[in-house]
Design an enzyme around this catalytic site. Structure first.
Site, PDB file in Angstrom:
ATOM      1  N   CYS A  81      64.042-104.399  27.158  1.00 17.34           N
ATOM      2  CA  CYS A  81      64.617-104.924  25.508  1.00 17.34           C
ATOM      3  C   CYS A  81      63.580-104.842  24.985  1.00 17.34           C
ATOM      4  CB  CYS A  81      65.242-106.059  26.049  1.00 17.34           C
ATOM      5  SG  CYS A  81      64.227-107.619  26.163  1.00 17.34           S
ATOM      6  N   HIS A 132      42.218-102.866  21.061  1.00 14.75           N
ATOM      7  CA  HIS A 132      42.991-102.693  22.726  1.00 14.75           C
ATOM      8  C   HIS A 132      43.794-104.039  22.852  1.00 14.75           C
ATOM      9  CE1 HIS A 132      38.937-100.044  23.979  1.00 14.75           C
ATOM     10  NE2 HIS A 132      39.956 -99.555  23.517  1.00 14.75           N
TER      11      HIS A 132
HETATM   12  P1  NAD Z   1      31.284-102.215  29.284  1.00 15.80           P
HETATM   13  O1  NAD Z   1      31.477-103.148  30.487  1.00 15.80           O
HETATM   14  O2  NAD Z   1      31.641-101.742  29.788  1.00 15.80           O
HETATM   15  O3  NAD Z   1      29.829-102.588  27.719  1.00 15.80           O
HETATM   16  C1  NAD Z   1      29.774-104.118  28.578  1.00 15.80           C
HETATM   17  C2  NAD Z   1      28.552-104.093  27.543  1.00 15.80           C
HETATM   18  O4  NAD Z   1      27.863-105.538  27.261  1.00 15.80           O
HETATM   19  C3  NAD Z   1      27.559-103.263  28.575  1.00 15.80           C
HETATM   20  O5  NAD Z   1      26.812-102.331  27.146  1.00 15.80           O
HETATM   21  C4  NAD Z   1      26.504-104.628  29.450  1.00 15.80           C
HETATM   22  O6  NAD Z   1      24.999-104.204  29.220  1.00 15.80           O
HETATM   23  C5  NAD Z   1      26.394-105.807  27.796  1.00 15.80           C
HETATM   24  N1  NAD Z   1      26.447-107.172  27.894  1.00 15.80           N
HETATM   25  C6  NAD Z   1      26.328-107.567  29.341  1.00 15.80           C
HETATM   26  N2  NAD Z   1      26.619-109.025  28.927  1.00 15.80           N
HETATM   27  C7  NAD Z   1      26.287-109.306  27.070  1.00 15.80           C
HETATM   28  C8  NAD Z   1      25.237-110.273  26.827  1.00 15.80           C
HETATM   29  N3  NAD Z   1      25.332-111.322  27.483  1.00 15.80           N
HETATM   30  N4  NAD Z   1      24.606-109.960  25.485  1.00 15.80           N
HETATM   31  C9  NAD Z   1      24.874-108.436  25.398  1.00 15.80           C
HETATM   32  N5  NAD Z   1      25.414-107.683  25.943  1.00 15.80           N
HETATM   33  C10 NAD Z   1      25.789-107.647  26.900  1.00 15.80           C
HETATM   34  O7  NAD Z   1      32.265-102.636  27.919  1.00 15.80           O
HETATM   35  P2  NAD Z   1      33.183-102.233  26.917  1.00 15.80           P
HETATM   36  O8  NAD Z   1      32.293-101.512  26.202  1.00 15.80           O
HETATM   37  O9  NAD Z   1      34.169-103.090  26.395  1.00 15.80           O
HETATM   38  O10 NAD Z   1      34.536-101.404  27.386  1.00 15.80           O
HETATM   39  C11 NAD Z   1      35.554-102.291  28.538  1.00 15.80           C
HETATM   40  C12 NAD Z   1      36.765-101.682  28.017  1.00 15.80           C
HETATM   41  O11 NAD Z   1      37.376-103.102  28.828  1.00 15.80           O
HETATM   42  C13 NAD Z   1      37.360-102.678  26.409  1.00 15.80           C
HETATM   43  O12 NAD Z   1      37.826-101.481  26.261  1.00 15.80           O
HETATM   44  C14 NAD Z   1      37.759-104.255  27.089  1.00 15.80           C
HETATM   45  O13 NAD Z   1      38.930-103.726  26.327  1.00 15.80           O
HETATM   46  C15 NAD Z   1      38.391-104.166  28.358  1.00 15.80           C
HETATM   47  N6  NAD Z   1      37.699-105.668  28.512  1.00 15.80           N
HETATM   48  C16 NAD Z   1      37.699-106.440  28.119  1.00 15.80           C
HETATM   49  C17 NAD Z   1      37.175-107.951  28.100  1.00 15.80           C
HETATM   50  C18 NAD Z   1      37.386-109.071  27.578  1.00 15.80           C
HETATM   51  O14 NAD Z   1      38.117-109.258  26.452  1.00 15.80           O
HETATM   52  N7  NAD Z   1      36.841-110.606  27.242  1.00 15.80           N
HETATM   53  C19 NAD Z   1      36.501-108.065  29.616  1.00 15.80           C
HETATM   54  C20 NAD Z   1      36.180-107.192  30.506  1.00 15.80           C
HETATM   55  C21 NAD Z   1      36.676-105.766  29.654  1.00 15.80           C
END
Ligand code: NAD
Length: 249
Positions: free
Chosen positions: A130, A119
């Site tokens: 540009c 992503h």
């Molecule tokens: P999501 O928010 O949908 O899911 C996060 C998952 O991580 C959940 O299932 C949750 O239970 C689990 N989780 C939370 N804390 C945890 C921990 N400490 N240890 C283990 N598991 C944990 O995230 P996703 O599936 O990545 O989809 C969200 C989209 O948002 C992605 O496409 C991403 O690009 C973007 N995003 C990126 C960031 C980043 O770059 N750090 C942050 C937020 C969202």
């Protein structure tokens, strides 16, 4: 849990090609909230309003309000023990590629070399007029950031918004790796964002063992997942690494 950690370590040490799919959950312990858990950014900023390409085209100033919050958190974040553990696994030869949905650069900062950014990455910005690309860290304070070209267009963060195509190379390489992997670690993702969420089923169909690390169950748990490690990614990755070190000496 001890038995499950042993099973995961056993799968990883026996696999000839191990890949990982990571999501926002792996960076929560670094201080970046995920999107779906209560209190996450999306409970404040509705994704259909703030995270679509059409929203960026029509109201880039508004989208930058969310992006500014996100970049503040990302700039303050450092890799946690899950990112570092995965970088160690790569150096030991037990993790070959990471496919990340995250845009925070924390896998690379932890020392992982083979990272496929599904992503994009929020550390660079592009002018849609540009085509010039800028490092966010090198831009001056103007908000929202604008291009230096005559258009003075508001720059777009190099992340894939909803409605945008996944970079072709990232998509092709990920699907190719998923088709050949013998083991897949799915770490901190709800696996609902398409098409990244097809990677686990592609890997499974082609014979990979699937290890899932998540603090909550997902739709993969009990269906595609072979070993579900329930808890914070940092603690679990540390335990897997310790177990692998015991096995390989
Ligand atoms: P999501 O928010 O949908 O899911 C996060 C998952 O991580 C959940 O299932 C949750 O239970 C689990 N989780 C939370 N804390 C945890 C921990 N400490 N240890 C283990 N598991 C944990 O995230 P996703 O599936 O990545 O989809 C969200 C989209 O948002 C992605 O496409 C991403 O690009 C973007 N995003 C990126 C960031 C980043 O770059 N750090 C942050 C937020 C969202």
């Amino acid at each position: 849990m001890k038995e499950l950690i042993k099973q995961a370590a056993d799968i990883i040490t026996k696999s000839g090609l191990t890949i990982a799919l990571t999501g926002a959950g792996i960076s929560v312990e670094s201080g970046i909230p995920d999107f779906r858990s209560p209190g996450g950014l999306w409970s404040i900023y509705d994704p259909s309003e703030y995270a679509t390409i059409s929203a960026f085209i029509s109201t880039p100033e508004k989208v930058w309000e969310m992006a500014r919050e996100m970049t503040k958190l990302i700039d303050a974040a450092r890799p946690n023990s899950a990112h570092k553990g995965m970088a160690d696994l790569e150096k030991m030869g037990y993790l070959h590629h990471i496919i990340t949905q995250n845009v925070d650069n924390l896998h690379q900062e932890a020392g992982s070399s083979n990272v496929i950014e599904y992503h994009g990455n929020i550390s660079t910005l592009t002018c849609l007029k540009c085509g010039q690309r800028f490092k966010r860290a090198e831009l001056h304070e103007e908000f929202p950031p604008r291009c230096i070209c005559s258009s003075r267009m508001i720059l777009k963060p190099d992340v894939i918004f909803f409605g945008e195509a996944i970079p072709e190379d990232a998509m092709n390489r990920s699907f190719q790796l998923a088709s050949h992997a013998e083991a897949l670690m799915v770490v901190g993702t709800s696996a609902v964002v398409s098409p990244a969420n097809t990677i686990p089923s592609i890997a499974k169909t082609n014979g990979a063992k699937v290890i899932e690390i998540n603090k909550d169950r997902t739709h993969l748990t009990g269906t595609i997942t072979d070993v579900f490690l329930n808890g914070d990614a940092g603690m679990i990755m540390t335990e897997i690494l310790a177990e692998i070190r015991k096995i390989v000496g």
